[in-house]
Design a protein around this motif. Structure first.
Motif, mmCIF file in Angstrom:
data_model
loop_
_atom_site.group_PDB
_atom_site.id
_atom_site.type_symbol
_atom_site.label_atom_id
_atom_site.label_comp_id
_atom_site.label_asym_id
_atom_site.label_seq_id
_atom_site.Cartn_x
_atom_site.Cartn_y
_atom_site.Cartn_z
ATOM 1 N N VAL A 196 2.867 -6.355 -21.188
ATOM 2 C CA VAL A 196 2.470 -6.742 -19.693
ATOM 3 C C VAL A 196 3.146 -5.871 -18.983
ATOM 4 O O VAL A 196 4.338 -5.872 -18.815
ATOM 5 C CB VAL A 196 2.848 -8.344 -19.391
ATOM 6 N N VAL A 197 2.494 -5.025 -17.943
ATOM 7 C CA VAL A 197 2.927 -3.975 -17.043
ATOM 8 C C VAL A 197 2.576 -4.491 -15.527
ATOM 9 O O VAL A 197 1.328 -4.980 -15.383
ATOM 10 C CB VAL A 197 2.194 -2.719 -17.291
ATOM 11 N N THR A 198 3.542 -4.367 -14.903
ATOM 12 C CA THR A 198 3.351 -4.541 -13.340
ATOM 13 C C THR A 198 2.782 -3.291 -12.866
ATOM 14 O O THR A 198 3.257 -2.216 -12.869
ATOM 15 C CB THR A 198 4.866 -4.988 -12.745
ATOM 16 N N THR A 199 1.657 -3.641 -12.034
ATOM 17 C CA THR A 199 1.085 -2.411 -11.599
ATOM 18 C C THR A 199 1.358 -1.884 -10.241
ATOM 19 O O THR A 199 0.955 -0.886 -9.945
ATOM 20 C CB THR A 199 -0.476 -2.753 -11.496
ATOM 21 N N SER A 200 1.965 -2.858 -9.362
ATOM 22 C CA SER A 200 2.249 -2.483 -7.913
ATOM 23 C C SER A 200 3.572 -3.039 -7.687
ATOM 24 O O SER A 200 4.224 -3.929 -8.315
ATOM 25 C CB SER A 200 1.338 -2.918 -6.893
ATOM 26 N N ASP A 201 4.288 -2.619 -6.476
ATOM 27 C CA ASP A 201 5.553 -3.157 -6.336
ATOM 28 C C ASP A 201 5.585 -4.370 -5.786
ATOM 29 O O ASP A 201 4.862 -4.771 -4.915
ATOM 30 C CB ASP A 201 6.227 -2.258 -5.202
ATOM 31 N N LEU A 202 6.502 -5.222 -6.105
ATOM 32 C CA LEU A 202 6.578 -6.612 -5.527
ATOM 33 C C LEU A 202 7.377 -6.607 -4.211
ATOM 34 O O LEU A 202 8.558 -5.791 -4.192
ATOM 35 C CB LEU A 202 7.406 -7.562 -6.513
ATOM 36 N N GLU A 203 6.972 -7.353 -3.407
ATOM 37 C CA GLU A 203 7.647 -7.495 -1.909
ATOM 38 C C GLU A 203 8.269 -8.606 -1.928
ATOM 39 O O GLU A 203 7.684 -9.899 -1.806
ATOM 40 C CB GLU A 203 6.695 -7.417 -0.902
ATOM 41 N N TYR A 204 9.673 -8.689 -1.991
ATOM 42 C CA TYR A 204 10.409 -9.824 -1.871
ATOM 43 C C TYR A 204 10.833 -10.358 -0.491
ATOM 44 O O TYR A 204 11.131 -9.512 0.334
ATOM 45 C CB TYR A 204 11.873 -9.614 -2.739
ATOM 46 N N ASP A 205 10.941 -11.578 -0.043
ATOM 47 C CA ASP A 205 11.393 -11.960 1.060
ATOM 48 C C ASP A 205 12.799 -12.227 1.199
ATOM 49 O O ASP A 205 13.345 -12.998 0.424
ATOM 50 C CB ASP A 205 10.705 -13.374 1.499
ATOM 51 N N GLU A 206 13.603 -11.286 1.828
ATOM 52 C CA GLU A 206 15.065 -11.304 1.714
ATOM 53 C C GLU A 206 15.727 -11.726 3.154
ATOM 54 O O GLU A 206 16.830 -11.841 3.235
ATOM 55 C CB GLU A 206 15.460 -9.810 1.512
ATOM 56 N N GLN A 207 14.858 -12.400 3.833
ATOM 57 C CA GLN A 207 15.442 -13.072 5.097
ATOM 58 C C GLN A 207 15.931 -14.337 4.738
ATOM 59 O O GLN A 207 15.633 -15.130 3.766
ATOM 60 C CB GLN A 207 14.145 -13.256 6.030
ATOM 61 N N LEU A 208 17.111 -14.583 5.548
ATOM 62 C CA LEU A 208 17.747 -15.914 5.373
ATOM 63 C C LEU A 208 16.840 -16.653 6.498
ATOM 64 O O LEU A 208 17.000 -16.600 7.593
ATOM 65 C CB LEU A 208 19.358 -16.054 5.537
ATOM 66 N N HIS A 209 16.625 -17.912 5.890
ATOM 67 C CA HIS A 209 15.813 -19.094 6.763
ATOM 68 C C HIS A 209 16.717 -19.947 7.066
ATOM 69 O O HIS A 209 17.033 -20.987 6.340
ATOM 70 C CB HIS A 209 14.410 -19.552 6.045
#
Length: 145
Positions: A129-142
């Motif tokens: 299984v290959v990831t085709t695009s970059d993942l955008e992580y939510d790095e904000q502190l809520h």
């Protein structure tokens, strides 16, 4: 003689205890409901992802069967090894099947020249299984102010 018998019900403490117990039970019930709902949502996501993965695997297996029959036909129609390699030069050795918007199943093959038609015509080098695009992580502190 004029003394009245003092009879008073002490209902304050049991009432407060009963209210506390009811509040605890309602709180635990709501927490259980929220936890069960989130588990159900996660299970549905896992089920959908597994179904998509196995659908891609089925497509890959169909492709392997088709490739095997094509290689067998090329083997039976060729007189020698050089003719076999010329006959199969346009067959792709790498395939990609979509699993989701972000992932693909990638299958890579190496073609072989067998001594008899019962031997394998290809070897699977990778099935991943290959990831085709970059993942955008939510790095904000809520944090609630």
């Amino acid at each position: 003689m004029n003394q009245k018998a003092k009879f008073s019900m002490n209902i304050g403490l049991p009432s407060i205890l009963l209210i506390f117990v009811v509040l605890c039970l309602v709180s635990f019930g709501i927490l259980s409901l929220v936890s069960a709902n989130s588990d159900r949502k996660l299970s549905q996501k896992v089920l959908a992802r597994s179904a998509n993965y196995y659908e891609s695997c089925n497509q890959a297996e169909d492709m392997l069967a088709e490739t095997n029959s094509t290689l067998l036909a090329a083997y039976l129609s060729s007189n020698d090894e050089a003719a076999y390699w010329n006959a199969i030069q346009n067959i792709p050795a790498s395939y990609s099947f979509p699993i989701s918007d972000l992932q693909n199943l990638q299958v890579t093959l190496t073609f072989l020249y067998p001594k008899t038609k019962e031997e394998a015509f290809f070897q699977i080098d990778s099935w991943k299984v290959v990831t085709t695009s970059d993942l955008e992580y939510d790095e904000q502190l809520h944090v609630i102010p």
